[in-house]
Enzyme design. Structure first.
Site, PDB file in Angstrom:
ATOM      1  N   ASP A  12       0.846  -1.198   0.000  1.00 62.59           N
ATOM      2  CA  ASP A  12       0.000   0.000   0.000  1.00 62.59           C
ATOM      3  C   ASP A  12       0.878   1.244   0.000  1.00 62.59           C
ATOM      4  O   ASP A  12       2.040   1.207   0.418  1.00 62.59           O
ATOM      5  CB  ASP A  12      -0.887   0.031   1.254  1.00 62.59           C
ATOM      6  CG  ASP A  12      -1.856  -1.136   1.288  1.00 62.59           C
ATOM      7  OD1 ASP A  12      -2.163  -1.690   0.219  1.00 62.59           O
ATOM      8  OD2 ASP A  12      -2.290  -1.483   2.406  1.00 62.59           O
TER       9      ASP A  12
HETATM   10  N1  URA Z   1      -1.216  -5.925   3.890  1.00 63.83           N
HETATM   11  C1  URA Z   1      -1.714  -4.677   3.868  1.00 63.83           C
HETATM   12  O1  URA Z   1      -2.748  -4.410   4.449  1.00 63.83           O
HETATM   13  N2  URA Z   1      -1.027  -3.741   3.191  1.00 63.83           N
HETATM   14  C2  URA Z   1       0.135  -3.981   2.556  1.00 63.83           C
HETATM   15  O2  URA Z   1       0.730  -3.073   1.971  1.00 63.83           O
HETATM   16  C3  URA Z   1       0.632  -5.290   2.593  1.00 63.83           C
HETATM   17  C4  URA Z   1      -0.053  -6.241   3.265  1.00 63.83           C
END
Ligand code: URA
Length: 235
Positions: free
Chosen positions: A103
């Site tokens: 993310d």
């Molecule tokens: N899980 C999440 O919620 N975000 C990420 O970036 C990776 C794994």
């Protein structure tokens, strides 16, 4: 591949530098001086020299990046900065892409490569590649969350996660979660399913390769031969 493109992609010379060197006899292919750099070669089969030095050919490149916050895990985005912008000008020419997504607000271990086959394998749900994250939570994690994660969390949309391992710090406000799959916002959604909220998330290892803590956010380095072998062993 054109000889001038090859030299520029290997970070040896810009096309105009290469042209200038070639006009003085500074470029050879298999021992023959070449003046016309628009000629095509197979870099895996030819030996190219530039100003007397042999130019090695790395067909595939593997980079470890400590992804900073605010960057999108993509090669382009119309609005936001993308992780490939953090690479050097030479590497930008090699068309690397991130292996999987983090993310925008997640930091940490990210592999970038131009090896599409290996990337595909590492991302395939059949290969169960382990990814470990360090998270912090808004509230102490509930009692029994270890078993809850181990038995497979059911997300709010009904998706049943694979078994995951959670190891908490004594105050239960942070810890490590290891997944063998990678659904959209998976950790945030798993923690939300346990009636809590992730406040920060950092990936600390991928396929058993730990993030090099010497890399500050935004910094990268090439993977070592043993790290590449570790990735390949996942196939
Ligand atoms: N899980 C999440 O919620 N975000 C990420 O970036 C990776 C794994």
């Amino acid at each position: 591949m054109r000889i001038d493109k090859f030299l520029s992609e290997m970070g040896i010379a810009t096309r105009s530098e290469a042209r200038a060197a070639a006009s003085k006899g500074g470029v050879t292919v298999d021992g023959v001086v070449i003046k016309d750099l628009s000629r095509h070669i197979d870099p895996e089969k030819c030996t190219v020299t530039y100003l007397g030095r042999t130019v090695g050919y790395d067909r595939f490149i593997y980079v470890m990046l400590n992804k900073p916050e605010g960057y999108v895990s993509a090669t382009e985005d119309s609005r936001l900065p993308v992780v490939t912008e953090l690479l050097s000008e030479e590497l930008k020419k090699r068309e690397l892409f991130p292996v999987g997504r983090l993310d925008r607000d997640t930091t940490g271990m990210m592999i970038l490569t131009n090896d599409g086959v290996l990337a595909h394998t590492l991302l395939s749900p059949r290969h169960h590649v382990a990814k470990m994250y360090f998270f912090t939570a808004a509230e102490p994690m509930a009692e029994g969350v270890e078993e809850y994660f181990r038995d497979g969390v059911t997300l709010r949309d009904g998706y049943e996660c694979k078994s995951a391992v959670i190891e908490l710090m004594p105050d239960r406000l942070s810890g490590y979660i290891t997944l063998t799959e990678g659904k959209y916002h998976q950790i945030k959604r798993m923690v939300a399913a346990s009636s809590n909220r992730v406040t920060s998330l950092k990936r600390v290892s991928f396929a058993g390769i730990p993030l090099d803590e010497k890399l500050a956010p935004g910094e990268w380095r090439m993977l070592s031969d043993s790290e590449i072998a570790q990735l390949r062993s996942q196939q």
